[in-house]
Design a protein around this motif. Structure first.
Motif, PDB file in Angstrom:
ATOM      1  N   THR A 236       0.818  -1.206   0.000  1.00  0.00           N
ATOM      2  CA  THR A 236       0.000   0.000   0.000  1.00  0.00           C
ATOM      3  C   THR A 236       0.853   1.258   0.000  1.00  0.00           C
ATOM      4  O   THR A 236       0.584   2.214  -0.742  1.00  0.00           O
ATOM      5  CB  THR A 236      -0.934  -0.002   1.232  1.00  0.00           C
ATOM      6  N   THR A 237       1.892   1.278   0.818  1.00  0.00           N
ATOM      7  CA  THR A 237       2.743   2.475   0.902  1.00  0.00           C
ATOM      8  C   THR A 237       3.551   2.696  -0.369  1.00  0.00           C
ATOM      9  O   THR A 237       3.948   3.829  -0.651  1.00  0.00           O
ATOM     10  CB  THR A 237       3.699   2.375   2.108  1.00  0.00           C
ATOM     11  N   LEU A 240       1.228   4.972  -2.104  1.00  0.00           N
ATOM     12  CA  LEU A 240       0.780   6.187  -1.422  1.00  0.00           C
ATOM     13  C   LEU A 240       1.880   7.139  -0.998  1.00  0.00           C
ATOM     14  O   LEU A 240       1.604   8.319  -0.748  1.00  0.00           O
ATOM     15  CB  LEU A 240      -0.024   5.805  -0.169  1.00  0.00           C
ATOM     16  N   TYR A 244       1.387  11.175  -0.776  1.00  0.00           N
ATOM     17  CA  TYR A 244       1.259  11.649   0.609  1.00  0.00           C
ATOM     18  C   TYR A 244       2.202  12.820   0.887  1.00  0.00           C
ATOM     19  O   TYR A 244       1.789  13.844   1.438  1.00  0.00           O
ATOM     20  CB  TYR A 244       1.546  10.501   1.578  1.00  0.00           C
ATOM     21  N   ALA A 360      -4.598   0.231  -2.539  1.00  0.00           N
ATOM     22  CA  ALA A 360      -4.252   1.650  -2.562  1.00  0.00           C
ATOM     23  C   ALA A 360      -4.606   2.295  -3.898  1.00  0.00           C
ATOM     24  O   ALA A 360      -4.956   3.474  -3.951  1.00  0.00           O
ATOM     25  CB  ALA A 360      -2.757   1.820  -2.282  1.00  0.00           C
ATOM     26  N   VAL A 367      -5.802   9.689   1.430  1.00  0.00           N
ATOM     27  CA  VAL A 367      -4.527   9.016   1.673  1.00  0.00           C
ATOM     28  C   VAL A 367      -4.279   8.850   3.165  1.00  0.00           C
ATOM     29  O   VAL A 367      -3.850   7.785   3.628  1.00  0.00           O
ATOM     30  CB  VAL A 367      -3.378   9.785   0.994  1.00  0.00           C
TER      31      VAL A 367
END
Length: 402
Positions: A236-237, A240, A244, A360, A367
């Motif tokens: 997911t990161t 993002l 972000y 995501a 976010v």
């Protein structure tokens, strides 16, 4: 390092060199393909060429892994990698863009096929090279230094790009894989007892037995489930992190670079702290909870600098879980099935990351809120198992008093 066996040192050196070579080569693969095609669709296709065969082989290869000489297989795979890393360079020397693309596809295909087997065998080889009381530190050392290599590789590769044409970095990567081959060749392989000839019936029987053994061992399922949650969050990161920092917090490009580097730096610190802390399930779950909170805290912060601290904190906490959960898995799994069960574990870890990427990519939530959710998916189960572990410890103490 002096307390570890010569076999583990050879594995450690081989792993470090291999990780750096792969990270450097991966950067060049993307740059080269984008320079030729200018297409993000081609970039996605190149990753699919790597990922789909990798997952398929990960799923079906596990029965064979109990019946190979691990060290010999590892070094031979490094030799294959050293050769296939030269294919894109060969296409460039031919002077044909199509030949370069074909070389990249062949390279990614081989890497996708080799990686799941390599990772499973190297993971299962650690208990054979270390004493049981050394497993936590050994896993922490491997995990921490590999992550540090992935952090250092982009900067050093950038330096190479200033000094030499991009295509010739493949020679550097191939040379490092060859160096890894020679390091792994120093590991003494035990004598392998030859078994019965493989048939489809034997393969299917072994396949069922491996998955049955995995799912009927609650400790293995629990550790793999928790590690899979972490991999879901990592996926997911990957999607993002840039929006972000750049959009949510209005950060600059260089501020994102520091954000991306904060986690590996924290991981190196956490790996060092791991050597000073007791090897208990309480500290393992504390590390998992702290790592989950580092994601959820990104929901609250309102400055890039605080986001850096969250990533640094997460990097410090996660080694406490990752290294100890790996060593517990190696201890709980039957030694004669460790290679196979390691492959099953890695399959679930690898398959959850693309689900995180997909989550995501398609989510319509803000976010910040997504970061809170993935953090909660980690720290809530971590808290449950921490409380359960504390209760079991108290019961053991009370039983000892009586």
């Amino acid at each position: 390092m002096s307390r570890y066996s010569s076999g583990f040192k050879a594995l450690w050196i081989g792993e470090i060199v291999s990780e750096f070579a792969g990270a450097a080569g991966g950067i060049i693969n993307g740059l080269l393909l984008y320079e030729i095609t200018g297409s993000k669709e081609w970039m996605g296709a190149l990753w699919l060429v790597y990922f789909i065969p990798s997952l398929i082989l990960q799923c079906i290869s596990s029965p064979f892994l109990n019946h190979v000489v691990k060290a010999r297989m590892l070094k031979n795979m490094q030799l294959i990698r050293a050769v296939v890393y030269l294919f894109p360079l060969l296409g460039y020397l031919i002077g044909n863009d199509k030949a370069v693309i074909v070389g990249l596809i062949v390279l990614q295909s081989f890497l996708g096929l080799l990686q799941p087997i390599y990772a499973s065998l190297s993971f299962s080889l650690v208990p054979e090279l270390c004493k049981e009381e050394e497993l936590v530190n050994a896993n922490g050392l491997l995990d921490g230094t590999l992550r540090m290599m992935s952090f250092l590789a982009p900067g050093i590769t950038s330096l190479f790009l200033y000094l030499i044409p991009m295509h010739y970095v493949y020679v550097f990567s191939a040379s490092l894989f060859l160096l890894s081959y020679f390091s792994l060749a120093r590991i003494k392989s035990p004598i392998q007892i030859k078994g019965a000839a493989w048939t489809r019936k034997i393969w299917w029987s072994e396949m069922k037995e491996g998955y049955k053994r995995f799912f009927t061992t609650p400790d293995l399922v629990r550790l793999t489930f928790l590690s899979s949650l972490v991999q879901f969050a990592v996926g997911t990161t990957m999607v993002l992190s840039v929006p972000y920092i750049r959009s949510t917090l209005n950060g600059e490009q260089w501020e994102y670079a520091i954000f991306a580097g904060s986690f590996p730096v924290g991981y190196a610190v956490g790996t060092f702290l791991l050597r000073k802390l007791p090897r208990t399930s309480v500290f393992m779950y504390t590390g998992l909870i702290g790592g989950g909170l580092s994601f959820s805290l990104l929901f609250l912060v309102d400055s890039v600098q605080l986001a850096w601290l969250c990533e640094l904190f997460g990097g410090i906490m996660f080694p406490l879980f990752n290294a100890q959960s790996a060593s517990y898995f190696q201890q709980y799994a039957p030694r004669d099935r460790l290679s196979q069960l390691s492959a099953v574990r890695l399959f679930f870890l690898r398959i959850t990351m693309p689900f995180g990427i997909l989550f995501a990519s398609v989510s319509m939530m803000e976010v910040r809120f997504i970061f809170f959710i993935i953090g909660a998916c980690i720290f809530i189960p971590g808290t449950y198992y921490l409380i359960k572990s504390l209760i079991q410890s108290k019961q053991l103490v009370d039983a000892g008093k009586t």
